[in-house]
Every structure is written in structure tokens, then in C-alpha cells.
Write a protein that holds these residues in place. Structure first.
Motif, PDB file in Angstrom:
ATOM      1  N   PHE A 231       0.868  -1.053   0.057  1.00  0.00           N
ATOM      2  CA  PHE A 231      -0.072  -0.140   0.122  1.00  0.00           C
ATOM      3  C   PHE A 231       0.713   1.269  -0.003  1.00  0.00           C
ATOM      4  CE2 PHE A 231      -2.125   3.864   2.190  1.00  0.00           C
ATOM      5  CZ  PHE A 231      -3.512   3.364   1.285  1.00  0.00           C
ATOM      6  N   THR A 232       0.791   2.471  -0.928  1.00  0.00           N
ATOM      7  CA  THR A 232       1.263   3.519  -0.487  1.00  0.00           C
ATOM      8  C   THR A 232       0.584   4.817  -0.656  1.00  0.00           C
ATOM      9  OG1 THR A 232       1.952   3.587  -3.367  1.00  0.00           O
ATOM     10  CG2 THR A 232       3.004   2.315  -2.531  1.00  0.00           C
ATOM     11  N   GLY A 233       1.324   5.444   0.377  1.00  0.00           N
ATOM     12  CA  GLY A 233       0.613   7.086  -0.110  1.00  0.00           C
ATOM     13  C   GLY A 233       0.808   8.061   1.309  1.00  0.00           C
ATOM     14  N   ALA A 234      -0.050   9.193   1.074  1.00  0.00           N
ATOM     15  CA  ALA A 234       1.024   9.617   3.151  1.00  0.00           C
ATOM     16  C   ALA A 234       0.211   8.875   3.775  1.00  0.00           C
ATOM     17  CB  ALA A 234       0.394  10.796   2.424  1.00  0.00           C
ATOM     18  N   MET A 235       0.833   8.752   4.757  1.00  0.00           N
ATOM     19  CA  MET A 235       0.688   7.968   6.150  1.00  0.00           C
ATOM     20  C   MET A 235      -0.722   8.575   7.408  1.00  0.00           C
ATOM     21  SD  MET A 235       0.174   5.251   4.147  1.00  0.00           S
ATOM     22  CE  MET A 235      -0.869   4.830   5.808  1.00  0.00           C
ATOM     23  N   ASP A 236      -0.610   9.893   7.050  1.00  0.00           N
ATOM     24  CA  ASP A 236      -0.751  10.557   8.132  1.00  0.00           C
ATOM     25  C   ASP A 236      -1.955  11.528   8.008  1.00  0.00           C
ATOM     26  OD1 ASP A 236       0.271  12.448   5.418  1.00  0.00           O
ATOM     27  OD2 ASP A 236       1.277  14.211   7.391  1.00  0.00           O
ATOM     28  N   TYR A 237      -2.276  10.324   6.598  1.00  0.00           N
ATOM     29  CA  TYR A 237      -3.448  11.366   5.765  1.00  0.00           C
ATOM     30  C   TYR A 237      -4.635   9.996   6.888  1.00  0.00           C
ATOM     31  CZ  TYR A 237      -7.357  12.112   2.116  1.00  0.00           C
ATOM     32  OH  TYR A 237      -8.432  12.269   1.532  1.00  0.00           O
ATOM     33  N   TRP A 238      -5.980  10.466   7.428  1.00  0.00           N
ATOM     34  CA  TRP A 238      -6.871  10.068   7.614  1.00  0.00           C
ATOM     35  C   TRP A 238      -7.395   8.424   6.696  1.00  0.00           C
ATOM     36  CZ3 TRP A 238     -11.521  12.683  10.372  1.00  0.00           C
ATOM     37  CH2 TRP A 238     -12.212  11.547  11.042  1.00  0.00           C
ATOM     38  N   ALA A 239      -7.895   8.800   5.642  1.00  0.00           N
ATOM     39  CA  ALA A 239      -8.007   8.658   4.833  1.00  0.00           C
ATOM     40  C   ALA A 239      -7.559   6.799   4.510  1.00  0.00           C
ATOM     41  CB  ALA A 239      -8.258   8.842   3.807  1.00  0.00           C
ATOM     42  N   ASN A 240      -6.239   6.739   4.445  1.00  0.00           N
ATOM     43  CA  ASN A 240      -4.781   6.013   4.410  1.00  0.00           C
ATOM     44  C   ASN A 240      -4.621   5.634   5.312  1.00  0.00           C
ATOM     45  OD1 ASN A 240      -4.976   6.849   1.717  1.00  0.00           O
ATOM     46  ND2 ASN A 240      -2.382   8.293   1.923  1.00  0.00           N
ATOM     47  N   VAL A 241      -5.068   6.127   6.624  1.00  0.00           N
ATOM     48  CA  VAL A 241      -4.497   5.315   8.052  1.00  0.00           C
ATOM     49  C   VAL A 241      -5.398   4.210   7.926  1.00  0.00           C
ATOM     50  CG1 VAL A 241      -4.312   5.952  10.204  1.00  0.00           C
ATOM     51  CG2 VAL A 241      -3.080   7.555   8.620  1.00  0.00           C
ATOM     52  N   ASP A 242      -6.581   4.931   7.504  1.00  0.00           N
ATOM     53  CA  ASP A 242      -8.212   4.315   8.238  1.00  0.00           C
ATOM     54  C   ASP A 242      -7.732   2.704   6.902  1.00  0.00           C
ATOM     55  OD1 ASP A 242     -11.430   3.995   8.644  1.00  0.00           O
ATOM     56  OD2 ASP A 242     -11.631   3.732   7.235  1.00  0.00           O
ATOM     57  N   ALA A 243      -7.872   2.761   6.172  1.00  0.00           N
ATOM     58  CA  ALA A 243      -7.201   1.511   5.217  1.00  0.00           C
ATOM     59  C   ALA A 243      -6.940   0.844   5.799  1.00  0.00           C
ATOM     60  CB  ALA A 243      -7.063   2.620   3.991  1.00  0.00           C
ATOM     61  N   VAL A 244      -4.730   1.151   6.271  1.00  0.00           N
ATOM     62  CA  VAL A 244      -3.990   0.621   6.513  1.00  0.00           C
ATOM     63  C   VAL A 244      -4.785  -0.300   7.723  1.00  0.00           C
ATOM     64  CG1 VAL A 244      -2.583   1.340   5.309  1.00  0.00           C
ATOM     65  CG2 VAL A 244      -2.365   1.255   7.262  1.00  0.00           C
ATOM     66  N   GLN A 245      -5.580   0.169   8.488  1.00  0.00           N
ATOM     67  CA  GLN A 245      -5.673  -0.091   9.702  1.00  0.00           C
ATOM     68  C   GLN A 245      -6.720  -1.305   9.590  1.00  0.00           C
ATOM     69  OE1 GLN A 245      -6.680   3.391  12.102  1.00  0.00           O
ATOM     70  NE2 GLN A 245      -5.515   2.741  13.317  1.00  0.00           N
ATOM     71  N   TRP A 246      -7.361  -1.182   8.907  1.00  0.00           N
ATOM     72  CA  TRP A 246      -8.858  -1.795   8.992  1.00  0.00           C
ATOM     73  C   TRP A 246      -8.178  -3.164   8.035  1.00  0.00           C
ATOM     74  CZ3 TRP A 246     -11.164  -2.435   3.641  1.00  0.00           C
ATOM     75  CH2 TRP A 246     -12.837  -3.273   4.104  1.00  0.00           C
ATOM     76  N   PHE A 247      -7.816  -3.268   6.419  1.00  0.00           N
ATOM     77  CA  PHE A 247      -6.534  -4.002   6.092  1.00  0.00           C
ATOM     78  C   PHE A 247      -5.524  -4.922   6.954  1.00  0.00           C
ATOM     79  CE2 PHE A 247      -3.581  -6.207   3.514  1.00  0.00           C
ATOM     80  CZ  PHE A 247      -3.907  -6.237   2.382  1.00  0.00           C
ATOM     81  N   ALA A 248      -4.957  -4.209   8.169  1.00  0.00           N
ATOM     82  CA  ALA A 248      -3.981  -4.559   8.434  1.00  0.00           C
ATOM     83  C   ALA A 248      -4.948  -6.094  10.031  1.00  0.00           C
ATOM     84  CB  ALA A 248      -3.260  -3.624   9.148  1.00  0.00           C
ATOM     85  N   SER A 249      -5.973  -5.087  10.630  1.00  0.00           N
ATOM     86  CA  SER A 249      -6.314  -5.804  11.621  1.00  0.00           C
ATOM     87  C   SER A 249      -8.173  -6.867  11.107  1.00  0.00           C
ATOM     88  CB  SER A 249      -7.489  -4.716  12.029  1.00  0.00           C
ATOM     89  OG  SER A 249      -6.554  -4.194  13.174  1.00  0.00           O
ATOM     90  N   ASN A 250      -8.503  -6.387  10.111  1.00  0.00           N
ATOM     91  CA  ASN A 250     -10.170  -7.281   9.855  1.00  0.00           C
ATOM     92  C   ASN A 250      -9.268  -8.475   8.263  1.00  0.00           C
ATOM     93  OD1 ASN A 250     -10.514  -5.861  11.229  1.00  0.00           O
ATOM     94  ND2 ASN A 250     -12.570  -5.661  10.606  1.00  0.00           N
ATOM     95  N   LYS A 316      -2.580   7.068  -6.579  1.00  0.00           N
ATOM     96  CA  LYS A 316      -1.901   5.569  -5.814  1.00  0.00           C
ATOM     97  C   LYS A 316      -2.315   4.251  -6.966  1.00  0.00           C
ATOM     98  CE  LYS A 316      -3.490   5.347  -1.509  1.00  0.00           C
ATOM     99  NZ  LYS A 316      -4.456   6.504  -1.508  1.00  0.00           N
ATOM    100  N   VAL A 317      -3.327   4.883  -7.220  1.00  0.00           N
ATOM    101  CA  VAL A 317      -4.349   3.561  -8.253  1.00  0.00           C
ATOM    102  C   VAL A 317      -3.446   3.408  -9.719  1.00  0.00           C
ATOM    103  CG1 VAL A 317      -5.847   2.353  -8.757  1.00  0.00           C
ATOM    104  CG2 VAL A 317      -6.327   2.830  -6.300  1.00  0.00           C
ATOM    105  N   LEU A 318      -3.764   4.605  -9.598  1.00  0.00           N
ATOM    106  CA  LEU A 318      -3.065   5.355 -10.709  1.00  0.00           C
ATOM    107  C   LEU A 318      -1.821   4.230 -11.580  1.00  0.00           C
ATOM    108  CD1 LEU A 318      -4.812   8.344 -12.043  1.00  0.00           C
ATOM    109  CD2 LEU A 318      -5.313   5.867 -12.536  1.00  0.00           C
TER     110      LEU A 318
END
Length: 401
Positions: A231-250, A316-318
Motif C-alpha cells: 500500500f502506498t500513500g501519505a501515511m498521515d492522511y486519515w483515509a489512508n490510515v483508516d485503510a491500512v488499519q482496517w486491512f491489517a486488522s480485518n 496511488k491506484v493509477l
């Protein structure tokens, strides 16, 4: 050479995150046709080393430091004034004075504003053609945020969404034209503000497909004998933080249970404390800032984009698609991207879908056909020169108000 005032909420260099990628390419493109006067804020100390590079592309400039902590305190004045908090967050008397003086002393024929918050500086410039690049519907992001947290912040975010949407509508009425980052984003705003639908259009982002190319040679940053999800992206951006937390946990634990050699790499600048904590989980690596994200994409088995909060187009997707990678993404992450699911990318609708699709791809070998189709899609639809031609036409039109 015609003169243009360009107002941007964040210093448009380096182009290493979504809004800065678009704002920089606009600056680069328009500097070939206009003498650009740039007013912007610097919210990252590291950006100071790039000031002269950007000044060299401009006429007059106004670069002001913006300190997020003090800006957040300043934004609270909006609770008393009835404004969306975004406006006082980005308000600065020095920038207003610079803009007013520039418009009085320079023959500025066109104004381009990037992000709704910056429109407040040219609300008085009714005799000059004004084009607003909203990019995303920011008001909708706040509504999405509100759904993820508890009261009282959920109330504040819902308030921000409502007031900011009203402000976005007001700006669209006052400006000659307004653009968004995708046709889907523009269509949604037309539904929200049908009274200004005729002013609304879009131009897609682009990707430097020569830079993000699978044909280049990249060193492998991964250990041998493992499958990697990135996963790539600015990792202080809320939407990215939420995404990796969800992916890592669930999601990731169930994948690793079946495929123990899989690792999940989180690659991006400024990882928050919550993101750094994920590195304590088995198989998860948080890199922080890296000199070049391309090796991490080039040698990854799969690029993942499990975003639950998203608007506009995900660069990041593109970029992963341009690298010829198989991307497994949520519906939110691909909204606005012109791509065919299961041909150009894989769409996973929920946790079990992510788990099953990723395991299937890893067991069978990540599909080269999908990666090839993904890059072809980028080459066809996400070319900066082609897409920025749409803004040229808007800026050269006569004033309509």
C-alpha cells in the motif's frame, strides 16, 4: 505573455501526494502559456528546499508558512462566525493583502483557484475570469469522516460537511467555471447543485507513464521467497490510515493464516503513531518515507487499495496500474477511474472478498493479463498533456459573469 493568478492551498511541490501531483502539473503546464503569479501555503518544513525551483516557474510569488496546530485553533473561530472551519483554517491577512495588491498592480486576466478554501481571497475580483478547480467534493469527505467517529466530533464533521457544501455551491455560482478530478465527481456535484450544472466540468489526472514504467530496472527491496502486498500513500492522511488499519486488522491476518510467507508493506511518508503501531503485528512492515516508491511497486505481488473513505481519483491506484501491477481495490478507491473490473483491476467489495481474491491471486500467480490491461488503460486515458488540454479551453474563454 498573459498573466494568471494561481492560488493553491498547499505548496505544489514535490508532486508526491494526490493534491500536489495535480497542482504541480497544472503549474508546469500553464507556465508554458502564462506568466503565473502563485500564492500558496507551506505546511511541510521539508518543502522549503524546493522554493527556488517553483519560483523559477512563476512571476510574483507569495509563500506563507502554515502551521497545522495553530491553524486548527484558528479554525475554531468558524464555530462563532457560522463559517465552515476550513475557511479560517486557510485564512491569512498577508495573503489577502498580496492578492489585492497584485490585482491592482498587474494586468491579471485570469484567476485559477485550486481547492475551495482559496476562493475566499478572490471573492471581490468580479471583473476577472475566475476558474475554480475543486478537485474533489471536500464537503462529502467530511460527511464520510463523520460516519466513522463518535460524538462530539461526528457533530462537528457533519456541520463542516453541510456548511462547506453551501460554500462550494456559492463559489460555483460566483465563478465562471468549475472543474473536478473526474466525470463521476463532476456528475455528483451537478446532482448536489443542479442550479450551477452548466458551469461544471472535469479533467482527469494523468500519470507519468515513462517514470512509472515496468520496463525500467529497479532494485528489489523485499526478501527473497516471500509474497508481498503493498500500500502506498501519505501515511498521515486519515483515509489512508483508516485503510491500512482496517486491512491489517480485518483482512491480512486471514490471508497470512493460509499463506504464512505473505508480508504487507505500508510505504509512505509521515506514518502516524497508529500506522507505526501496525509494525508490531506479524508480517507487517512500515517503511516510512522512501527515496523511490517504484521498486516497492515493481517487485510487489499485488498492490492493495482498501480505502473506505475516498473522493475523486486515487493517484496511488493509477501509479500501480501504470507499473503494470494487479491492483485489488475497494469500490471507493476506484470511483472516478475509467477501468473495467476483473480486466484492468480487481474490485473487492468487503473483507471476505479481499481475503478470497488476494489468496486466489497469490496461489495462482498474480495475473499478468490484468497488469498489462491496467497499464494500457493508463496510457489511453491518463495522459497529462491530453487531459490538461481541457483546462486550456476553460481559461481562454471570455468571462461569463
Amino acid at each position: 505573455m498573459q498573466e494568471l493568478l494561481y492560488l493553491v492551498h498547499r505548496f505544489p511541490y514535490p508532486p508526491d501526494k494526490g493534491d500536489k501531483i495535480r497542482s504541480f502539473h497544472l503549474l508546469k503546464h500553464l507556465s508554458q502559456r502564462y506568466r503565473i503569479h502563485l500564492g500558496t501555503f507551506i505546511d511541510d518544513e521539508m518543502d522549503h528546499k524546493h522554493l527556488e525551483r517553483v519560483r523559477g516557474m512563476c512571476g510574483e510569488t507569495c509563500f506563507l508558512d502554515l502551521y497545522p496546530k495553530s491553524a486548527r485553533i484558528r479554525s475554531l473561530s468558524g464555530l462563532l462566525s457560522g463559517q465552515p472551519l476550513t475557511l479560517p483554517y486557510y485564512h491569512d491577512k498577508r495573503l489577502q493583502a498580496w492578492v489585492s495588491n497584485l490585482l491592482e498592480t498587474r494586468p491579471v486576466g485570469t484567476i485559477l483557484v485550486f481547492s475551495a478554501a482559496m476562493a475566499q481571497y478572490v471573492s471581490h475580483a468580479m471583473n476577472i475570469r475566475r476558474v475554480m478547480d475543486f478537485v474533489d467534493i471536500d464537503s462529502d469527505k467530511w460527511m464520510q469522516y463523520a460516519a466513522t467517529i463518535a460524538w462530539p466530533m461526528s457533530w462537528i464533521y457533519r456541520r463542516e460537511s453541510k456548511l462547506l457544501l453551501n460554500y462550494e455551491k456559492q463559489v460555483a455560482r460566483l465563478f465562471d467555471s468549475a472543474t473536478f478530478v473526474s466525470e463521476a465527481e463532476a456528475d455528483l456535484f451537478k446532482r448536489l447543485a443542479p442550479e450551477v450544472a452548466e458551469k461544471i466540468t472535469y479533467f482527469n489526472n494523468g500519470v507519468d507513464a515513462d517514470y512509472f514504467s515496468p520496463q525500467n530496472i529497479y532494485p528489489n527491496p523485499y526478501l527473497a521467497g516471500i509474497d508481498t502486498l503493498v500500500f502506498t500513500g501519505a501515511m498521515d492522511y486519515w483515509a489512508n490510515v483508516d485503510a491500512v488499519q482496517w486491512f491489517a486488522s480485518n483482512i491480512f491476518p486471514a490471508i497470512r493464516l493460509q499463506l504464512p510467507k505473505v508480508e504487507f508493506y505500508i510505504v509512505g511518508t509521515r506514518p502516524s503513531a497508529a500506522v507505526m503501531a501496525l509494525a508490531d503485528l506479524p508480517g507487517i512492515i512500515v517503511t516510512g518515507a522512501v527515496p523511490d516508491i517504484r521498486p516497492y511497486l515493481a517487485h510487489a505481488s499485488i498492490a492493495v487499495a482498501p480505502l473506505r473513505i475516498a473522493r475523486g481519483i486515487q493517484n496511488k491506484v493509477l501509479e500501480a496500474m501504470a507499473m503494470g501491477k494487479t491492483v485489488v481495490a475497494s469500490p471507493q478507491a476506484i470511483e472516478g477511474i475509467n477501468a473495467n473490473p476483473d480486466r484492468d483491476m480487481v474490485v473487492a467489495n468487503d473483507e471476505s472478498d479481499f481475503i478470497n481474491r488476494i489468496i486466489e491471486l497469490l496461489q495462482n500467480g498474480s495475473s499478468r493479463a490484468i497488469g498489462h490491461a491496467a497499464r494500457t488503460r493508463v496510457l489511453e486515458d491518463y495522459n497529462w498533456k491530453k487531459n490538461l488540454g481541457r483546462i486550456d479551453a476553460l481559461l481562454s474563454q471570455p468571462q461569463t459573469i
